[in-house]
Design a protein around this motif. Structure first.
Motif, PDB file in Angstrom:
ATOM      1  N   ILE A 119      15.224  34.553  69.064  1.00 28.65           N
ATOM      2  CA  ILE A 119      14.759  33.425  68.256  1.00 28.65           C
ATOM      3  C   ILE A 119      15.568  33.402  66.965  1.00 28.65           C
ATOM      4  N   ALA A 120      15.776  32.212  66.398  1.00 29.50           N
ATOM      5  CA  ALA A 120      16.604  32.086  65.196  1.00 29.50           C
ATOM      6  C   ALA A 120      16.057  30.995  64.298  1.00 29.50           C
ATOM      7  N   ASP A 121      16.117  31.239  62.979  1.00 30.06           N
ATOM      8  CA  ASP A 121      15.653  30.220  62.030  1.00 30.06           C
ATOM      9  C   ASP A 121      16.800  29.304  61.605  1.00 30.06           C
ATOM     10  N   PHE A 122      17.755  29.079  62.513  1.00 32.91           N
ATOM     11  CA  PHE A 122      18.894  28.186  62.273  1.00 32.91           C
ATOM     12  C   PHE A 122      19.396  27.708  63.631  1.00 32.91           C
ATOM     13  N   SER A 123      20.261  26.739  63.649  1.00 30.05           N
ATOM     14  CA  SER A 123      20.809  26.247  64.904  1.00 30.05           C
ATOM     15  C   SER A 123      21.897  27.185  65.404  1.00 30.05           C
ATOM     16  N   LYS A 124      22.077  27.214  66.691  1.00 29.52           N
ATOM     17  CA  LYS A 124      23.063  28.106  67.317  1.00 29.52           C
ATOM     18  C   LYS A 124      24.464  27.838  66.784  1.00 29.52           C
ATOM     19  N   SER A 133      32.230  35.247  71.027  1.00 28.66           N
ATOM     20  CA  SER A 133      32.049  33.983  71.739  1.00 28.66           C
ATOM     21  C   SER A 133      31.401  34.165  73.105  1.00 28.66           C
ATOM     22  N   ASP A 134      31.710  35.281  73.806  1.00 30.02           N
ATOM     23  CA  ASP A 134      31.132  35.465  75.131  1.00 30.02           C
ATOM     24  C   ASP A 134      29.623  35.658  75.044  1.00 30.02           C
ATOM     25  N   ILE A 135      29.162  36.368  73.986  1.00 32.05           N
ATOM     26  CA  ILE A 135      27.727  36.556  73.793  1.00 32.05           C
ATOM     27  C   ILE A 135      27.082  35.237  73.367  1.00 32.05           C
ATOM     28  N   ARG A 136      27.766  34.509  72.479  1.00 30.00           N
ATOM     29  CA  ARG A 136      27.246  33.222  72.002  1.00 30.00           C
ATOM     30  C   ARG A 136      26.971  32.274  73.181  1.00 30.00           C
ATOM     31  N   ASN A 137      27.911  32.209  74.113  1.00 34.62           N
ATOM     32  CA  ASN A 137      27.782  31.285  75.233  1.00 34.62           C
ATOM     33  C   ASN A 137      26.680  31.709  76.215  1.00 34.62           C
ATOM     34  N   ALA A 138      26.459  33.025  76.285  1.00 41.57           N
ATOM     35  CA  ALA A 138      25.489  33.528  77.264  1.00 41.57           C
ATOM     36  C   ALA A 138      24.049  33.502  76.752  1.00 41.57           C
ATOM     37  N   LEU A 139      23.906  33.530  75.416  1.00 40.18           N
ATOM     38  CA  LEU A 139      22.560  33.652  74.858  1.00 40.18           C
ATOM     39  C   LEU A 139      21.775  32.346  74.923  1.00 40.18           C
ATOM     40  N   SER A 140      20.502  32.482  75.259  1.00 36.79           N
ATOM     41  CA  SER A 140      19.560  31.380  75.127  1.00 36.79           C
ATOM     42  C   SER A 140      18.737  31.657  73.879  1.00 36.79           C
ATOM     43  N   ILE A 141      18.824  30.766  72.893  1.00 35.96           N
ATOM     44  CA  ILE A 141      18.193  31.003  71.590  1.00 35.96           C
ATOM     45  C   ILE A 141      17.122  29.949  71.335  1.00 35.96           C
ATOM     46  N   LYS A 142      15.936  30.403  71.005  1.00 35.92           N
ATOM     47  CA  LYS A 142      14.858  29.502  70.606  1.00 35.92           C
ATOM     48  C   LYS A 142      14.946  29.294  69.099  1.00 35.92           C
ATOM     49  N   GLU A 143      15.241  28.056  68.697  1.00 40.04           N
ATOM     50  CA  GLU A 143      15.414  27.766  67.279  1.00 40.04           C
ATOM     51  C   GLU A 143      14.080  27.337  66.655  1.00 40.04           C
ATOM     52  N   PHE A 144      13.899  27.667  65.382  1.00 36.67           N
ATOM     53  CA  PHE A 144      12.663  27.306  64.685  1.00 36.67           C
ATOM     54  C   PHE A 144      12.932  27.191  63.195  1.00 36.67           C
ATOM     55  N   SER A 145      11.989  26.637  62.493  1.00 39.31           N
ATOM     56  CA  SER A 145      11.996  26.603  61.030  1.00 39.31           C
ATOM     57  C   SER A 145      10.687  27.220  60.559  1.00 39.31           C
ATOM     58  N   ASP A 146      10.552  27.381  59.268  1.00 38.23           N
ATOM     59  CA  ASP A 146       9.285  27.927  58.751  1.00 38.23           C
ATOM     60  C   ASP A 146       8.105  27.056  59.185  1.00 38.23           C
ATOM     61  N   GLU A 147       8.344  25.740  59.263  1.00 38.37           N
ATOM     62  CA  GLU A 147       7.267  24.824  59.626  1.00 38.37           C
ATOM     63  C   GLU A 147       6.897  24.930  61.108  1.00 38.37           C
ATOM     64  N   THR A 148       7.857  25.313  61.948  1.00 38.71           N
ATOM     65  CA  THR A 148       7.589  25.353  63.401  1.00 38.71           C
ATOM     66  C   THR A 148       7.424  26.781  63.932  1.00 38.71           C
ATOM     67  N   PHE A 149       7.392  27.758  63.042  1.00 40.53           N
ATOM     68  CA  PHE A 149       7.278  29.154  63.513  1.00 40.53           C
ATOM     69  C   PHE A 149       5.949  29.396  64.226  1.00 40.53           C
ATOM     70  N   GLY A 150       4.917  28.651  63.846  1.00 38.41           N
ATOM     71  CA  GLY A 150       3.632  28.769  64.534  1.00 38.41           C
ATOM     72  C   GLY A 150       3.749  28.440  66.012  1.00 38.41           C
ATOM     73  N   ASP A 151       4.622  27.474  66.336  1.00 42.08           N
ATOM     74  CA  ASP A 151       4.840  27.129  67.740  1.00 42.08           C
ATOM     75  C   ASP A 151       5.490  28.289  68.487  1.00 42.08           C
TER      76      ASP A 151
END
Length: 498
Positions: A119-124, A133-151
């Motif tokens: 999970i990341a508090d910023f966009s990929k 780059s190989d890790i970047r392309n393979a990772l699935s990252i759930k993005e959030f902000s302080d407002e959406t962290f509850g989700d």
């Protein structure tokens, strides 16, 4: 089958601590309030030395699920870009410890996306150009902000509750649906090499694993169930001072703690008494100083009688007790009285022994799975009890019940012997149970003149040859030498009765 908690690790760095703390609090509440069998730990190393590196690798290896929190707490860029643009080229990047721990997790889990959740508090796209780059392309990252962290917390709660965790252990003492699938008893160790990262290669490894697993539970009822599900297999571990000392430590670790609710104290006390009695019987029978001590078994019989009365009173009040606990109570009470019968030859024990074993067999039907661990033991014990009864009555119906139960136990135990689902050392040790039951059955038939001396001798020779094959496979199977010796001792010489 109750196994040790599934372990969840949270990796973070810098400002990720506030998110890690929220996730940790959520998971701990799920464990404490909903009784989900999970444990949680945070991994945060600002720098990595040799010792810390080893600790982190072990923590990751022993994790069933890893949440990695990306936060851009440092600044960086590629060298050529910095040389061209200077400080203006610097962009947010991950702490290096988080990147190193991510790499460790990917290697240790063999890039298992089901085990690693990012999970990341910023966009990929905001990951710096120095991020691999190989890790970047393979990772699935759930993005959030302080407002959406509850989700994000809701998603984590749903996943851990519905897809990841084993069923809740709430009211486990009263569960009628919890199965003792003994064929999976070692999954917690074999899959991820938990506890010291070692494979199960010898029987001593099993006891080395079961005690710390028992001690790791946070709730008293979990400890009692964990013990009940395993103690029936304790006799295959042999005897000796070291094993007796282990049994004593295991018994002590089962004692209920301060978490027992006041309104359930009676139930906990009865179940603990059952575990305590089964352990004391095992210790008495295992210790050569007490294995034939009639008074010791008589004392146990009085305690069993009192505990039986309390357990039956609880059930009369409408309480359901987990069938594996019921099995242990009836089976071990009967085993203790069977020992008294063998020591005293007092036939008044027999009817009660058979009644108790029949109740144990009924409990098997509600807890056993296809492996039929409990039924494999209780059918053997019923076969022996009906043999003793037939010797007294001569009734065909008693012989038929003896034979039915002995044939059933041999069919079940042959599957144990041939199983490929358990660690080899344990499966080989279970072969003892098959050969023991087979030698007992043959001897019963011979003593009852249902098998002539020539046939008896041939059957024993076949079994002795099979035992030799197993002894050659595993040097730990010293108990098989005892059966082999007994077979040689009871084998007819020149067709005459021994």
């Amino acid at each position: 089958m109750l196994n040790s908690y599934k372990k969840i690790s949270i990796i973070y760095g810098g400002s990720g601590h506030k998110y890690a703390a929220e996730i940790e609090r959520l998971l701990q509440n799920l464990h404490r309030e909903k009784r989900l069998p999970v444990s949680v730990g945070c991994i945060n190393t600002e720098w990595v030395s040799n010792n810390i590196l080893g600790d982190v690798v072990n923590a990751i290896r022993n994790s069933d699920l890893i949440y990695i929190i990306f936060t851009l707490d440092d600044l960086g860029c590629g060298k050529s870009r910095f040389e061209q643009y200077g400080a203006s080229a610097l962009t947010g990047r991950l702490r290096q410890n988080v990147l190193i721990e991510l790499g460790m997790a990917l290697v240790v889990t063999d890039n298992d996306s089901d085990k690693i959740k990012v999970i990341a508090d910023f966009s990929k796209e905001a990951l710096g150009d120095d991020f691999p780059s190989d890790i970047r392309n393979a990772l699935s990252i759930k993005e959030f902000s302080d407002e959406t962290f509850g989700d994000v917390l809701s998603l984590i709660s749903d996943y851990v509750t519905s897809s990841f965790s084993a069923p809740s252990t709430a009211d486990i003492l009263h569960s009628a649906h919890f199965e003792a699938d003994f064929e999976n008893v070692f999954n917690e160790f074999e899959v991820i090499n938990r506890y010291k990262g070692k494979k199960i290669k010898k029987l001593g490894d099993v006891t080395d694993l079961w005690l710390p697993a028992l001690e790791s539970f946070d709730f008293s009822d979990e400890k009692l169930v964990y013990a009940c599900e395993r103690l029936v297999s304790f006799p295959i571990f042999g005897n000796g001072t070291k094993f007796i000392e282990w049994l004593e430590r295991f018994k002590t670790a089962c004692r209920p703690g301060k978490d027992v609710p006041p309104n359930k104290k009676n139930v906990f006390n009865v179940v603990f008494d059952i575990v305590d009695l089964c352990m004391d019987y095992t210790i008495t029978k295992t210790d050569e100083r007490t294995e034939n001590d009639t008074e010791a078994y008589k004392t146990l019989a009085v305690r069993f009688k009192n505990t039986l009365k309390k357990a039956e009173a609880l059930k009369a009040d409408g309480l359901t007790i987990y069938p594996a606990i019921d099995f242990c109570l009836y089976d071990y009470c009967a085993l203790n009285e069977m020992k008294l019968y063998m020591l005293t030859e007092d036939s008044s024990y027999l009817e009660h022994i058979i009644d108790l074993f029949e109740k144990a067999k009924n409990a098997c039907e509600h807890s056993d799975t296809g492996f039929k661990l409990y039924e494999g033991y209780t059918t053997f014990n019923l076969g022996r009890a009906y043999y003793y009864k037939y010797c007294l009555t001569g009734l065909d119906e008693d012989f038929e019940k003896m034979e039915d139960n002995m044939l059933m136990t041999l069919a079940i135990r042959k599957k144990w012997k041939d199983t490929g689902d358990l660690p080899e050392c344990f499966a080989n040790a279970l072969s003892f149970e098959y050969f023991y039951a087979k030698s007992e059955y043959l001897y019963m038939l011979y003593r009852l003149h249902r098998l002539d001396a020539e046939k008896f001798g041939k059957e024993l020779d076949l079994m002795i040859n099979s035992i030799d094959e197993y002894i050659n496979k595993d040097s730990e199977l010293s108990k098989l030498y005892v059966i082999k010796k007994n077979c040689l001792n009871i084998r007819p010489k020149d067709g005459t009765e021994k």
